[in-house]
Design a protein around this motif. Structure first.
Motif, PDB file in Angstrom:
ATOM      1  N   SER A 161      60.993 106.494  68.772  1.00  0.00           N
ATOM      2  CA  SER A 161      59.970 107.615  68.096  1.00  0.00           C
ATOM      3  C   SER A 161      60.601 108.994  67.625  1.00  0.00           C
ATOM      4  O   SER A 161      61.333 109.358  68.370  1.00  0.00           O
ATOM      5  N   GLU A 162      59.969 109.391  66.432  1.00  0.00           N
ATOM      6  CA  GLU A 162      60.578 110.622  66.285  1.00  0.00           C
ATOM      7  C   GLU A 162      59.803 111.738  66.736  1.00  0.00           C
ATOM      8  O   GLU A 162      60.420 113.189  66.886  1.00  0.00           O
ATOM      9  N   ILE A 163      58.831 111.654  67.674  1.00  0.00           N
ATOM     10  CA  ILE A 163      58.207 112.683  68.321  1.00  0.00           C
ATOM     11  C   ILE A 163      58.313 112.443  70.014  1.00  0.00           C
ATOM     12  O   ILE A 163      58.659 113.288  70.585  1.00  0.00           O
ATOM     13  N   LEU A 222      48.280 108.646  71.248  1.00  0.00           N
ATOM     14  CA  LEU A 222      48.132 108.733  72.894  1.00  0.00           C
ATOM     15  C   LEU A 222      48.877 109.709  73.522  1.00  0.00           C
ATOM     16  O   LEU A 222      48.541 110.488  74.194  1.00  0.00           O
ATOM     17  N   LEU A 223      50.064 109.435  73.236  1.00  0.00           N
ATOM     18  CA  LEU A 223      51.100 110.414  73.920  1.00  0.00           C
ATOM     19  C   LEU A 223      51.071 111.924  73.370  1.00  0.00           C
ATOM     20  O   LEU A 223      51.152 112.714  74.081  1.00  0.00           O
ATOM     21  N   SER A 224      50.799 111.782  72.251  1.00  0.00           N
ATOM     22  CA  SER A 224      50.470 113.195  71.804  1.00  0.00           C
ATOM     23  C   SER A 224      49.452 114.073  72.294  1.00  0.00           C
ATOM     24  O   SER A 224      49.552 115.271  72.511  1.00  0.00           O
ATOM     25  N   ASN A 254      53.575 119.320  75.198  1.00  0.00           N
ATOM     26  CA  ASN A 254      54.407 119.929  73.906  1.00  0.00           C
ATOM     27  C   ASN A 254      53.992 119.681  72.665  1.00  0.00           C
ATOM     28  O   ASN A 254      54.510 120.185  71.616  1.00  0.00           O
ATOM     29  N   THR A 255      52.795 118.673  72.424  1.00  0.00           N
ATOM     30  CA  THR A 255      52.555 118.518  70.988  1.00  0.00           C
ATOM     31  C   THR A 255      50.925 118.503  70.913  1.00  0.00           C
ATOM     32  O   THR A 255      50.419 118.674  72.173  1.00  0.00           O
ATOM     33  N   PHE A 256      50.576 118.681  69.725  1.00  0.00           N
ATOM     34  CA  PHE A 256      49.204 119.146  69.610  1.00  0.00           C
ATOM     35  C   PHE A 256      48.477 117.955  68.721  1.00  0.00           C
ATOM     36  O   PHE A 256      49.335 117.561  67.730  1.00  0.00           O
ATOM     37  N   PHE A 257      47.526 117.236  69.159  1.00  0.00           N
ATOM     38  CA  PHE A 257      46.693 116.137  68.510  1.00  0.00           C
ATOM     39  C   PHE A 257      45.387 116.572  68.520  1.00  0.00           C
ATOM     40  O   PHE A 257      44.572 116.769  69.576  1.00  0.00           O
ATOM     41  N   GLU A 258      44.726 116.328  67.395  1.00  0.00           N
ATOM     42  CA  GLU A 258      43.258 116.617  67.388  1.00  0.00           C
ATOM     43  C   GLU A 258      42.741 115.385  66.878  1.00  0.00           C
ATOM     44  O   GLU A 258      42.842 114.975  65.739  1.00  0.00           O
ATOM     45  N   ILE A 259      41.439 114.836  67.533  1.00  0.00           N
ATOM     46  CA  ILE A 259      40.935 113.539  67.240  1.00  0.00           C
ATOM     47  C   ILE A 259      40.194 113.850  66.141  1.00  0.00           C
ATOM     48  O   ILE A 259      39.436 114.777  65.682  1.00  0.00           O
TER      49      ILE A 259
END
Length: 319
Positions: free
Chosen positions: A29-31, A102-104, A109-114
């Motif tokens: 995974s790159e992230i 899911l991991l983001s 350290n990562t941002f994820f917006e649904i």
């Protein structure tokens, strides 16, 4: 450890072979591939090296697996960065992009917006792996955004038993019944029970419109007010009962805008007007409610003294 709907340890080569094959299992995974990670997840052809503590704290399914199951030598791989043995878990039936999202969501350290593009898959993962924080975030998104996609919100809330969203989204689906029911494919994903409840509610509305033709004005009002009230109802009938019918929220507001104040001789008679109208509307159409969560739209703010729009609805229960 193998479950049809849960994570499973999976590796069948010897420790020496695993050291050589470590880079051949799939793309990193790159992230979410951390050198100090102590567990690997594989989905499709992507490997995620992450931290067991973060996974266990977030997911009851993974926490239970880590506590009750011990990986065998065949379930371990050798980390090329630390030289330590770490377990690799195969995630069956899960798409790698969904696991990445899911991991983001879980990692700070990562941002994820649904968004609407992924809320369905995230709800599925949250349900499958019992990630309560993700479930809550998805429910919050649906409450904020159900007006954008009310039919999709209704489908998801039925599958995952989100009663509040089910009720609110049903208001907008019923208010645009023809639009949603015109294409049969729109109904794919709704249960027969929900479809039937929507149709029954719609039929009740149409029958209520028919009853407006027979409305009689209570004789308790003065003659001039009675005649004016009758003419106002006739205007409503002409406006909302002409096919194609007006939407329920508009009909409700139109009936509540009947204004006969100048034709009443005293305040006591005027106070009886609103209960009279409410009684007729409730008798004809049943209970209507405003939207529970409405986004403020200053450009569409109704004029002063305009009644708040109300809608028919169905509820998530087994009838």
């Amino acid at each position: 450890m193998a479950f049809s709907t849960s994570p499973t340890y999976s590796n069948k080569s010897s420790p020496t072979e695993r050291l050589g094959k470590n880079e051949k299992i799939g793309r990193r995974s790159e992230i979410h591939f951390y050198d100090d990670g102590d567990v690997e997840l594989t989905a499709e052809n992507i490997t995620f090296r992450i931290h067991k503590n973060i996974l266990a704290l977030s997911s009851q399914a993974f926490s239970g697996m880590f506590m009750s199951a011990k990986p065998t030598d065949e379930d371990l791989i050798i980390s090329s960065t630390t030289g330590k043995s770490i377990p690799r878990i195969e995630l069956r039936d899960d798409a790698a992009p969904d696991i990445e999202k899911l991991l983001s969501f879980l990692y700070p350290n990562t941002f994820f917006e649904i968004s609407w593009d992924d809320v369905a898959s995230l709800l599925r993962l949250a349900d499958k792996y019992i990630v309560e924080t993700l479930t809550s975030a998805c429910v919050a998104f649906l409450k904020r955004s159900y007006q954008e996609e009310p039919l999709q919100a209704l489908k998801l809330s039925e599958v995952y038993r989100i009663s509040t969203v089910y009720k609110e989204s049903s208001k907008l689906v019923l208010d645009n019944f023809e639009q949603f029911f015109y294409e049969p494919k729109n109904l794919i994903g709704l249960s027969r029970n929900t479809i039937n409840k929507l149709k029954v509610s719609r039929q009740q509305y149409v029958e209520g419109l028919n009853k407006l033709y027979c409305v009689t004005v209570d004789r308790r009002f003065p003659p001039l007010a009675t005649e004016h009230l009758r003419s106002k109802f006739e205007e409503c009938v002409k406006d909302i009962c002409t096919f194609p019918f007006q939407v329920p929220s508009y009909s409700w507001m139109k009936l509540h805008q009947v204004d006969c104040s100048k034709h009443f001789e005293c305040r006591e008679e005027l106070r009886r007007l609103k209960p009279f109208i409410n009684e007729r509307i409730t008798t004809f159409f049943g209970d209507y409610e405003p939207l529970a969560w409405s986004r403020s739209q200053p450009s569409n703010t109704p004029p002063p003294n305009t009644p708040e729009a109300r809608y028919p609805f169905i509820e998530l229960r087994d009838d």
